[in-house]
Design a protein around this motif. Structure first.
Motif, PDB file in Angstrom:
ATOM      1  N   MET A   1       0.830  -1.207   0.000  1.00 25.68           N
ATOM      2  CA  MET A   1       0.000   0.000   0.000  1.00 25.68           C
ATOM      3  C   MET A   1       0.870   1.264   0.000  1.00 25.68           C
ATOM      4  SD  MET A   1      -3.021   1.321   0.011  1.00 25.68           S
ATOM      5  CE  MET A   1      -3.888   2.802   0.489  1.00 25.68           C
ATOM      6  N   PHE A   2       1.885   1.277   0.916  1.00 24.03           N
ATOM      7  CA  PHE A   2       2.766   2.432   1.010  1.00 24.03           C
ATOM      8  C   PHE A   2       3.633   2.551  -0.235  1.00 24.03           C
ATOM      9  CE2 PHE A   2       1.918   1.617   5.557  1.00 24.03           C
ATOM     10  CZ  PHE A   2       1.441   2.862   5.900  1.00 24.03           C
ATOM     11  N   ASN A   3       4.051   1.411  -0.784  1.00 25.61           N
ATOM     12  CA  ASN A   3       4.857   1.435  -2.009  1.00 25.61           C
ATOM     13  C   ASN A   3       4.053   2.017  -3.172  1.00 25.61           C
ATOM     14  OD1 ASN A   3       7.065   0.321  -0.747  1.00 25.61           O
ATOM     15  ND2 ASN A   3       6.530  -1.799  -1.301  1.00 25.61           N
ATOM     16  N   PHE A   4       2.768   1.643  -3.256  1.00 26.90           N
ATOM     17  CA  PHE A   4       1.914   2.162  -4.331  1.00 26.90           C
ATOM     18  C   PHE A   4       1.735   3.677  -4.192  1.00 26.90           C
ATOM     19  CE2 PHE A   4      -2.315   3.462  -5.785  1.00 26.90           C
ATOM     20  CZ  PHE A   4      -2.239   3.082  -7.121  1.00 26.90           C
ATOM     21  N   ALA A   5       1.496   4.135  -2.947  1.00 28.64           N
ATOM     22  CA  ALA A   5       1.312   5.571  -2.712  1.00 28.64           C
ATOM     23  C   ALA A   5       2.578   6.349  -3.046  1.00 28.64           C
ATOM     24  CB  ALA A   5       0.904   5.819  -1.259  1.00 28.64           C
ATOM     25  N   ALA A   6       3.726   5.813  -2.635  1.00 29.67           N
ATOM     26  CA  ALA A   6       5.003   6.484  -2.909  1.00 29.67           C
ATOM     27  C   ALA A   6       5.262   6.556  -4.409  1.00 29.67           C
ATOM     28  CB  ALA A   6       6.142   5.745  -2.207  1.00 29.67           C
ATOM     29  N   GLU A   7       4.954   5.457  -5.108  1.00 33.53           N
ATOM     30  CA  GLU A   7       5.156   5.433  -6.556  1.00 33.53           C
ATOM     31  C   GLU A   7       4.206   6.395  -7.262  1.00 33.53           C
ATOM     32  OE1 GLU A   7       5.116   2.217 -10.272  1.00 33.53           O
ATOM     33  OE2 GLU A   7       4.816   1.537  -8.208  1.00 33.53           O
ATOM     34  N   PHE A   8       2.968   6.481  -6.764  1.00 35.08           N
ATOM     35  CA  PHE A   8       1.984   7.389  -7.350  1.00 35.08           C
ATOM     36  C   PHE A   8       2.438   8.842  -7.216  1.00 35.08           C
ATOM     37  CE2 PHE A   8      -1.795  10.089  -7.006  1.00 35.08           C
ATOM     38  CZ  PHE A   8      -2.468   9.746  -8.169  1.00 35.08           C
ATOM     39  N   ILE A   9       2.910   9.207  -6.023  1.00 31.53           N
ATOM     40  CA  ILE A   9       3.389  10.574  -5.781  1.00 31.53           C
ATOM     41  C   ILE A   9       4.620  10.874  -6.627  1.00 31.53           C
ATOM     42  CG2 ILE A   9       4.389  12.121  -4.044  1.00 31.53           C
ATOM     43  CD1 ILE A   9       2.643  10.685  -1.961  1.00 31.53           C
ATOM     44  N   GLN A  10       5.526   9.893  -6.686  1.00 29.37           N
ATOM     45  CA  GLN A  10       6.745  10.068  -7.473  1.00 29.37           C
ATOM     46  C   GLN A  10       6.426  10.278  -8.952  1.00 29.37           C
ATOM     47  OE1 GLN A  10       9.488   6.809  -7.200  1.00 29.37           O
ATOM     48  NE2 GLN A  10      11.074   7.826  -8.421  1.00 29.37           N
ATOM     49  N   ASN A  11       5.504   9.486  -9.475  1.00 24.41           N
ATOM     50  CA  ASN A  11       5.125   9.608 -10.884  1.00 24.41           C
ATOM     51  C   ASN A  11       4.475  10.960 -11.171  1.00 24.41           C
ATOM     52  OD1 ASN A  11       6.096   7.059 -11.431  1.00 24.41           O
ATOM     53  ND2 ASN A  11       4.097   6.058 -11.322  1.00 24.41           N
ATOM     54  N   ASN A  12       3.613  11.401 -10.235  1.00 24.77           N
ATOM     55  CA  ASN A  12       2.963  12.695 -10.432  1.00 24.77           C
ATOM     56  C   ASN A  12       3.970  13.840 -10.395  1.00 24.77           C
ATOM     57  OD1 ASN A  12       0.446  11.655 -10.833  1.00 24.77           O
ATOM     58  ND2 ASN A  12      -0.309  12.068  -8.781  1.00 24.77           N
ATOM     59  N   ASN A  13       4.926  13.771  -9.463  1.00 25.66           N
ATOM     60  CA  ASN A  13       5.971  14.790  -9.402  1.00 25.66           C
ATOM     61  C   ASN A  13       6.797  14.794 -10.679  1.00 25.66           C
ATOM     62  OD1 ASN A  13       5.240  15.652  -6.840  1.00 25.66           O
ATOM     63  ND2 ASN A  13       6.671  14.283  -5.791  1.00 25.66           N
ATOM     64  N   LEU A  14       7.044  13.611 -11.210  1.00 29.04           N
ATOM     65  CA  LEU A  14       7.809  13.484 -12.452  1.00 29.04           C
ATOM     66  C   LEU A  14       7.069  14.158 -13.598  1.00 29.04           C
ATOM     67  CD1 LEU A  14      10.321  12.018 -13.752  1.00 29.04           C
ATOM     68  CD2 LEU A  14       8.750  10.155 -14.291  1.00 29.04           C
ATOM     69  N   LEU A  15       5.773  13.936 -13.665  1.00 25.78           N
ATOM     70  CA  LEU A  15       4.972  14.525 -14.737  1.00 25.78           C
ATOM     71  C   LEU A  15       4.830  16.039 -14.581  1.00 25.78           C
ATOM     72  CD1 LEU A  15       2.202  11.782 -14.963  1.00 25.78           C
ATOM     73  CD2 LEU A  15       3.904  12.301 -16.706  1.00 25.78           C
ATOM     74  N   ILE A  16       4.725  16.503 -13.333  1.00 24.45           N
ATOM     75  CA  ILE A  16       4.648  17.951 -13.092  1.00 24.45           C
ATOM     76  C   ILE A  16       5.940  18.630 -13.541  1.00 24.45           C
ATOM     77  CG2 ILE A  16       4.561  19.730 -11.300  1.00 24.45           C
ATOM     78  CD1 ILE A  16       2.657  17.869  -9.756  1.00 24.45           C
TER      79      ILE A  16
END
Length: 224
Positions: A1-16
């Motif tokens: 769960m935490f890995n998915f959340a961290a990856e989601f945030i990381q991907n969004n920051n990457l796209l921003i």
């Protein structure tokens, strides 16, 4: 769960970050495109036969520059001028390096757009200005550019959209921005979600640029 959340945030920051890099490349290269393309387009028009400053030789040279610049595919242009890019910015990869070929691509493109926009002006308007004693410089700024301003703004909008596409294409050679993210993460690492997100963001950017450009052009269009 935490890995998915961290990856989601990381991907969004990457796209921003990728979106900001794309906007930065487009804005700066459009600025340099205007600096070079506006005088190029105006001079190409006014040096045509039967215009205010007819000069066959200069017109031929300016037209050749525009045609040559528009005939080279952007990906080839990027690779060809790598030594020049490295000399100017000290590197051949990254967002700053991409601005050099983007600007060179924008100048002839915008030059032709402005040339065509000014050619649409009724010759009677120009003749009226001449009959009132206006000199060529006054005609250029107070008649040609003023009358063609809505079309020029739409041309700038079209150029900006083309630069968004070019910047994405530049991702193939490490230009940064959304194109680089789509290739490095979406294609090479098989992260289809990131690839689809970059496409959606690019579509939204194009739609926003077109909408804003249309609104500004309508504002300056005295015929509306």
């Amino acid at each position: 769960m935490f890995n998915f959340a961290a990856e989601f945030i990381q991907n969004n920051n990457l796209l921003i970050n990728g979106t900001l890099e794309t906007l930065y490349m487009v804005a700066v290269s459009l600025f340099f495109g205007i600096l070079g393309g506006l005088p190029l387009g105006v001079l190409t028009t006014v040096t045509r036969a039967e215009h205010i400053l007819p000069n066959k030789k200069i017109n031929f040279i300016l037209n050749s520059i525009i045609n040559l610049g528009r005939s080279v595919p952007f990906i080839i242009l990027m690779v060809t001028i790598i030594p020049i890019t490295r000399f100017i910015v000290g590197s051949s990869i990254g967002t700053n390096a991409a601005i050099v070929p983007l600007s060179l691509a924008a100048i002839p493109f915008l030059g032709r757009v402005i040339d065509n926009a000014i050619l649409e002006i009724d010759q009677g308007v120009i003749e009226s200005a001449q009959s009132m004693g206006a000199n060529p410089l006054q005609i250029i700024f107070k008649v040609l550019i003023a009358e063609a301003l809505p079309a020029i703004i739409l041309g700038l909008t079209l150029t900006a959209i083309s630069l968004v596409n070019y910047s994405a294409m530049g991702g193939a050679v490490g230009a940064g921005g959304l194109g680089d993210i789509a290739i490095r993460y979406g294609y090479h690492r098989f992260q289809i979600i990131i690839l689809l997100k970059t496409i959606v963001i690019l579509v939204i950017l194009v739609q926003l640029i077109q909408f804003i450009g249309n609104q500004i052009a309508d504002f300056f269009d005295h015929r509306a």
